[in-house]
Design an enzyme around this catalytic site. Structure first.
Site, PDB file in Angstrom:
ATOM      1  N   LYS A 125       0.803  -1.231   0.000  1.00  0.00           N
ATOM      2  CA  LYS A 125       0.000   0.000   0.000  1.00  0.00           C
ATOM      3  C   LYS A 125       0.837   1.285   0.000  1.00  0.00           C
ATOM      4  O   LYS A 125       0.417   2.290  -0.557  1.00  0.00           O
ATOM      5  CB  LYS A 125      -0.925   0.019   1.217  1.00  0.00           C
ATOM      6  CG  LYS A 125      -2.138  -0.888   1.100  1.00  0.00           C
ATOM      7  CD  LYS A 125      -2.984  -0.726   2.342  1.00  0.00           C
ATOM      8  CE  LYS A 125      -4.268  -1.492   2.252  1.00  0.00           C
ATOM      9  NZ  LYS A 125      -5.136  -1.254   3.412  1.00  0.00           N
ATOM     10  N   ASP A 183      -9.961   3.312   2.498  1.00  0.00           N
ATOM     11  CA  ASP A 183     -10.104   2.660   3.815  1.00  0.00           C
ATOM     12  C   ASP A 183     -10.816   3.571   4.827  1.00  0.00           C
ATOM     13  O   ASP A 183     -11.727   3.131   5.532  1.00  0.00           O
ATOM     14  CB  ASP A 183      -8.727   2.271   4.377  1.00  0.00           C
ATOM     15  CG  ASP A 183      -8.188   0.994   3.756  1.00  0.00           C
ATOM     16  OD1 ASP A 183      -8.987   0.188   3.244  1.00  0.00           O
ATOM     17  OD2 ASP A 183      -6.959   0.803   3.779  1.00  0.00           O
TER      18      ASP A 183
HETATM   19  P1  NAP Z   1       0.759  -1.866   9.874  1.00  0.00           P
HETATM   20  O1  NAP Z   1       0.917  -0.669   9.008  1.00  0.00           O
HETATM   21  O2  NAP Z   1       1.823  -2.907   9.877  1.00  0.00           O
HETATM   22  O3  NAP Z   1       0.580  -1.333  11.394  1.00  0.00           O
HETATM   23  C1  NAP Z   1       0.451  -2.237  12.452  1.00  0.00           C
HETATM   24  C2  NAP Z   1       0.258  -1.475  13.763  1.00  0.00           C
HETATM   25  O4  NAP Z   1       0.033  -2.436  14.779  1.00  0.00           O
HETATM   26  C3  NAP Z   1       1.464  -0.662  14.201  1.00  0.00           C
HETATM   27  O5  NAP Z   1       1.005   0.470  14.880  1.00  0.00           O
HETATM   28  C4  NAP Z   1       2.190  -1.607  15.129  1.00  0.00           C
HETATM   29  O6  NAP Z   1       2.916  -0.966  16.167  1.00  0.00           O
HETATM   30  C5  NAP Z   1       1.050  -2.340  15.788  1.00  0.00           C
HETATM   31  N1  NAP Z   1       1.459  -3.677  16.200  1.00  0.00           N
HETATM   32  C6  NAP Z   1       1.818  -4.703  15.387  1.00  0.00           C
HETATM   33  N2  NAP Z   1       2.140  -5.781  16.121  1.00  0.00           N
HETATM   34  C7  NAP Z   1       1.986  -5.430  17.429  1.00  0.00           C
HETATM   35  C8  NAP Z   1       2.169  -6.106  18.650  1.00  0.00           C
HETATM   36  N3  NAP Z   1       2.578  -7.373  18.686  1.00  0.00           N
HETATM   37  N4  NAP Z   1       1.921  -5.440  19.798  1.00  0.00           N
HETATM   38  C9  NAP Z   1       1.504  -4.161  19.768  1.00  0.00           C
HETATM   39  N5  NAP Z   1       1.325  -3.455  18.636  1.00  0.00           N
HETATM   40  C10 NAP Z   1       1.557  -4.091  17.469  1.00  0.00           C
HETATM   41  O7  NAP Z   1      -0.583  -2.650   9.553  1.00  0.00           O
HETATM   42  P2  NAP Z   1      -1.963  -2.043   8.979  1.00  0.00           P
HETATM   43  O8  NAP Z   1      -1.957  -2.117   7.509  1.00  0.00           O
HETATM   44  O9  NAP Z   1      -2.218  -0.741   9.633  1.00  0.00           O
HETATM   45  O10 NAP Z   1      -2.998  -3.147   9.478  1.00  0.00           O
HETATM   46  C11 NAP Z   1      -3.369  -3.226  10.847  1.00  0.00           C
HETATM   47  C12 NAP Z   1      -4.650  -4.013  11.008  1.00  0.00           C
HETATM   48  O11 NAP Z   1      -5.708  -3.381  10.328  1.00  0.00           O
HETATM   49  C13 NAP Z   1      -4.579  -5.435  10.448  1.00  0.00           C
HETATM   50  O12 NAP Z   1      -5.112  -6.300  11.407  1.00  0.00           O
HETATM   51  C14 NAP Z   1      -5.464  -5.420   9.241  1.00  0.00           C
HETATM   52  O13 NAP Z   1      -6.152  -6.648   9.063  1.00  0.00           O
HETATM   53  C15 NAP Z   1      -6.451  -4.334   9.602  1.00  0.00           C
HETATM   54  N6  NAP Z   1      -7.039  -3.689   8.395  1.00  0.00           N
HETATM   55  C16 NAP Z   1      -8.339  -3.947   8.110  1.00  0.00           C
HETATM   56  C17 NAP Z   1      -8.940  -3.355   7.001  1.00  0.00           C
HETATM   57  C18 NAP Z   1     -10.375  -3.648   6.702  1.00  0.00           C
HETATM   58  O14 NAP Z   1     -10.834  -3.328   5.604  1.00  0.00           O
HETATM   59  N7  NAP Z   1     -11.124  -4.207   7.624  1.00  0.00           N
HETATM   60  C19 NAP Z   1      -8.203  -2.504   6.173  1.00  0.00           C
HETATM   61  C20 NAP Z   1      -6.875  -2.264   6.493  1.00  0.00           C
HETATM   62  C21 NAP Z   1      -6.293  -2.880   7.608  1.00  0.00           C
HETATM   63  P3  NAP Z   1       4.421  -0.413  15.958  1.00  0.00           P
HETATM   64  O15 NAP Z   1       4.278   0.939  15.322  1.00  0.00           O
HETATM   65  O16 NAP Z   1       4.975  -0.372  17.310  1.00  0.00           O
HETATM   66  O17 NAP Z   1       5.112  -1.408  15.047  1.00  0.00           O
END
Ligand code: NAP
Length: 294
Positions: free
Chosen positions: A76, A112
């Protein structure tokens, strides 16, 4: 003489999703069901694109004449470098999830946050004036926080494992076209507890609780939340995460990530076809696909 319907789709009727991995995506089922329901001659596929191949895959959209695509993890952010234009909201979010091919010119959008807001509206949740807590500071959190701010949320707090990333997001929000003020708190801190104890809306934008790690949760104590709080988990595998289960048992309103998935897809149609996708058909197809491959 009976007329045979052509099986050729012709140029500009093919779409798809680029991700890695992408085999489990519910998007093909969701969009193809919507095309069928509307009698449209179009096809949506799943394209597994490893990161080193992303630039070539994007060039392929032009070469093959695809009408457009969705983009998912891990592309993305990186994809923006290969587009001819990135819409202002997508640039502010820092990520593109929808690309439109306008005569060989590729334009990137992000639906989103828009889909997230529509999913709240659908459940009758008013954002304006409501205190909100966003858990996480990655791509999903950026889209959610920006749109909560644009929709006039009251106090907005970002709680994230890495404080620097949350501060970076807060600084970006403050610089947005319509600036949004956000506070930052460390998980488990006094500031976090204070924000949660008066939150009207909590949105999980971390993968904590996602399959297969379903016993994880981004919020150890849902008892902190007010009795009228809405708890939203952007995760949709499983449909009910531990966070949502605990919130439901406390009698709070809960919303899972299918709502956002469906609405971001329906909003992508605005860019591809000039009208919103049929949300009910898309939701039924997404749920069926998720049940088939949970
Ligand atoms: P991302 O950019 O990788 O961000 C992940 C976030 O989660 C970061 O803030 C990270 O913290 C935190 N994190 C990851 N592992 C962690 C852990 N073990 N403990 C505490 N914090 C943790 O991912 P993203 O694209 O934003 O996606 C995040 C979630 O949103 C996913 O579950 C995805 O399925 C969901 N999502 C859903 C939709 C939908 O249409 N429903 C659309 C987009 C995303 P740090 O900054 O400390 O690394």
């Amino acid at each position: 003489m009976t007329q045979r319907r052509s099986t050729s789709l012709g140029p500009g009727r093919m779409l798809g999703i680029l991700g890695h991995p992408v085999a489990h995506s519910a998007s093909p089922a969701m969009h193809n069901a919507a095309f069928a329901a509307q009698g449209m001659h179009a096809l949506y596929g799943a394209f597994d694109v490893p990161p080193p191949q992303l630039e070539k895959a994007i060039a392929g959209i032009r070469t093959l004449g695809l009408l457009g695509v969705n983009v998912t993890i891990p592309h993305k952010e990186a994809v923006m470098a290969y587009l001819d234009e990135v819409a202002p909201t997508a640039r502010q979010v820092g990520a593109v999830n929808t690309i439109v091919n306008r005569g060989g010119r590729l334009i990137g959008y992000n639906t989103d946050g828009w889909g997230f807001l529509l999913s709240l509206e659908e459940r009758g949740v008013r954002v304006a004036g409501r205190s909100a807590v966003v858990l996480g500071a990655g791509g999903a959190a950026r889209a959610v926080a920006l749109h909560l701010g644009m929709a006039g949320a009251g106090r907005l707090t970002i709680i994230n494992r890495s404080r620097s990333r949350a501060e970076f997001l807060a600084a970006d929000l403050a610089r947005a076209k319509n600036p949004v003020r956000a506070e930052v708190a460390d998980p488990g801190s006094e500031e976090a507890r204070a924000a949660l104890s008066e939150a009207g809306l909590v949105v999980n934008c971390t993968p904590l609780g996602m399959d297969p790690d379903t016993e994880s949760t981004p919020l150890e104590d849902v008892g902190l939340l007010p009795a009228d709080a809405v708890v939203y988990d952007t995760i949709y595998r499983p449909l009910e995460t531990r966070l949502l289960r605990e919130a439901r048992r406390r009698g709070l309103i809960t919303i899972n990530g299918v709502a956002m998935l469906v609405h971001q897809g329906a909003c992508a149609w605005e860019y591809w076809f000039g009208r919103r996708g049929p949300v009910d058909v898309m939701r039924a197809a997404a749920l069926a696909a998720l049940e088939e491959r949970p």
